[in-house]
Write an enzyme that holds these catalytic residues in place. Sequence first.
Site, PDB file in Angstrom:
ATOM      1  N   GLY A 250       0.679 -48.100 -54.444  1.00 36.25           N
ATOM      2  CA  GLY A 250       0.569 -49.190 -53.485  1.00 36.25           C
ATOM      3  C   GLY A 250      -0.750 -49.102 -52.745  1.00 36.25           C
ATOM      4  O   GLY A 250      -1.391 -48.056 -52.703  1.00 36.25           O
ATOM      5  N   ASP A 251      -1.160 -50.193 -52.141  1.00 31.48           N
ATOM      6  CA  ASP A 251      -2.328 -50.141 -51.267  1.00 31.48           C
ATOM      7  C   ASP A 251      -1.854 -49.651 -49.891  1.00 31.48           C
ATOM      8  O   ASP A 251      -0.655 -49.568 -49.617  1.00 31.48           O
ATOM      9  CB  ASP A 251      -2.998 -51.512 -51.186  1.00 31.48           C
ATOM     10  CG  ASP A 251      -4.463 -51.378 -50.754  1.00 31.48           C
ATOM     11  OD1 ASP A 251      -4.823 -50.325 -50.190  1.00 31.48           O
ATOM     12  OD2 ASP A 251      -5.239 -52.317 -50.981  1.00 31.48           O
ATOM     13  N   ALA A 252      -2.809 -49.342 -49.029  1.00 31.32           N
ATOM     14  CA  ALA A 252      -2.471 -48.729 -47.744  1.00 31.32           C
ATOM     15  C   ALA A 252      -1.471 -49.591 -46.977  1.00 31.32           C
ATOM     16  O   ALA A 252      -1.781 -50.740 -46.638  1.00 31.32           O
ATOM     17  CB  ALA A 252      -3.735 -48.519 -46.927  1.00 31.32           C
TER      18      ALA A 252
END
Length: 753
Positions: A250-252
């Site tokens: 996932g992205d941040a």
Amino acid sequence: MSDRRIEDLLARMTWAEKLGQLQITYHPDPARTRALISAGMGSIFWQGDAEATNAMQRHAVENTRLGIPLLVGLDVIHGQRTIFPTPLALAASFEPRHAEQVASVSGREAASGGVNWTFSPMIDVSRDPRWGRIVEGFGEDVLLNSCFGAAMVRGYQGDDLSAADAIAATAKHFVGYGQPEGGRDYNTADMSEYRLRNVYLPPFQAVVEAGAASVMASFNTIDGLPVHANRRLLTGVLREEWGFDGVTVGDADGVMNLIPHGIAANAADALKLAFAAGLNVEMGGNVVADGVPTLSEAELSPVVVDAAVRRVLALKTALGLFERPYVVAEREIVAATPEHRDIARRMAPDTMVLLKNDGDLLPLADRERILVTGPYAESTDHLGAWVQAFATPAGRIVDALRERLPGTDVVVSAGASFLGTDEAALRAAAASQAAEIGFAIVFAGEPSNISGEAASRSDLRLPGEQEALIHAIADTGVPFVVVLESGRPLVVSDWFDRAPAVLQAWHLGTEAPAAIVSALMGETAPSGKLPASFPRSSGQVPTHYSHDNTGRPATTGGSMAPTTWDPALHGPNNVDDKYASKYLDLDLGPLLPFGHGLTYTRFEYSGARLREGDVALNALRDGATFGLEITLTNVGDRAGDEVVQLYTHDVVAHRVQPVRVLRRFTRVHLEAGESRAVSFELGFDDLAFWSESHSVPGFDVEPGAFEVFIGGSSEAPLAARITVGAPQHALSREPIAHRYARSTQASTTGVAS
Ligand code: NOJ
């Protein structure tokens, strides 16, 4: 470690230990990071140096029950210690080998400090320079993003991911993130399946086929579903269609963002949605918050969890971490080395784009005095977006100029700051000195921190009062050069006609000052081409060369008038027609088109020909190709490089086609006066487009006419017209990576000069 050993390990893991493998967390406090590792956390962000990172690895390997080593992630984007030209600048070189080298050197530097997982390359096609992240990718074109992305993966990972200097690459952001509404970061980027398949997905498929170890989900929605929760994309396309078997990350906080998106009520809901969709690793640390699993076995399918853990363990295995978890701290590369600096400097001229050069003002003639002005003259801000605090800094251009020109009086007058206001006195002083000295260079641009993530701009002109400075210098009547540094195409229309020479230098990294001075002096020659169009105004965005035909195209009067307009087929030209697709207050097309760029010599194209004459295009589906050839001549008086570009257009198809699509490009070096035949091979995939209008959605070549354009920009003239004789339909069978690998190959043969 074999699959069998992964299974053995999996069988011994507790629920908490399994979930611990499914997140990456950064915490500034090492004691806290240690505690999380004790609780089973499997991935961390880099700890700042080899020793601190080894210490965390040791803690994981020696002090936890199962001794599983850590993935150590970091955004190594265009350099670790030695900073190279930004990805957008690299794309301007149209030379993927430069990107491969950047990734290989950056990977080596990062790996020496214990990093084993980078969140790069970014291959989001971006046609909206308001979006600050355009700097992190390879511009507006599908092929460029595909080739450069695949090259970066090869550079980071090499042939053997377990080698000491290899790190795992992450293709990001999957998918559509490059088309946020209004160019505003993190905004919705919804789009049709047609656009997704033809524009945004192909670079990811190319990079997956190049072996990318991981793929990062993007923040945006597609079909009303944020990608972090989009099973159709994360599992359907990525795994089931393409066979991707690496790690999805996932992205941040992208998973937690499902809550404000309004599709999850709380953290547990968000995690459930994301893992069920096919995400393997959450970035943020919410899976095992404070060492306690957020979800119970009843809430999350153990089958899904086991599958994700297997992928993480497989990546750790491939990286050789079970055998070699530590790095040799004494061998950490802690600053740019002369060898790496040299690599950065040597590739820089290929990335700089000479936008104009009236009267061959560049390269600079010998002068007794030069006035340098503008905020970049004395700035050290050349590294660009996405560098870390520990990067090796760049110096100042004025110092590089003085070093190179010891006999010249290099006078500095600030003229303007980056973002300042009320600077009339500063620019008056610069203008009066320019008038007295008789020659000026304006070093203008946008500072690094207003490009990149969370740095969208609604006004793409030079910030502050820099335009006024350029006008003030122009008012003096002295010859002058503008050197632009930026992370995006800027809107330069207000002053472009008044500046005799303009050099687009992007942000070139640690070696920027020396590289820019060498190019200005003619020791090297700028030879890049624009990887993204320069719009006429911010209101014209998005403007890009590969736009679809409209039903009412305006056809003359601008630089990008569709050359495919056939009055017999489409009716008379209609630029004067009020009801043609255009702005009332702008000329047609961008100010500077994709692919544009001059150099210090000139090239002529002649004799375009279908190499085999008429080819049996019906056989395309069976792998037949057809060849095109053109003669390129260096008609100037010095050696130079030209990037030869080949575009196609499908004249009539059952779905609307882009006016042009880049299919091939190659960088050719020619001595003064030299001529060469440059030839290209095209096949099925080069004429195909994806659609779902047939029984099996896929890539088709349709019968009818195709146009081929060859030249030095996206405005290249027609080189050939070919006809496909019979309907053909198939799923694209040639692996896309092979196609892209071929795309930069063009054979050149000498012909009589
Ligand atoms: C957010 C960015 O979107 C992503 O590209 C990056 O890799 C992560 N932050 C980690 O820094």
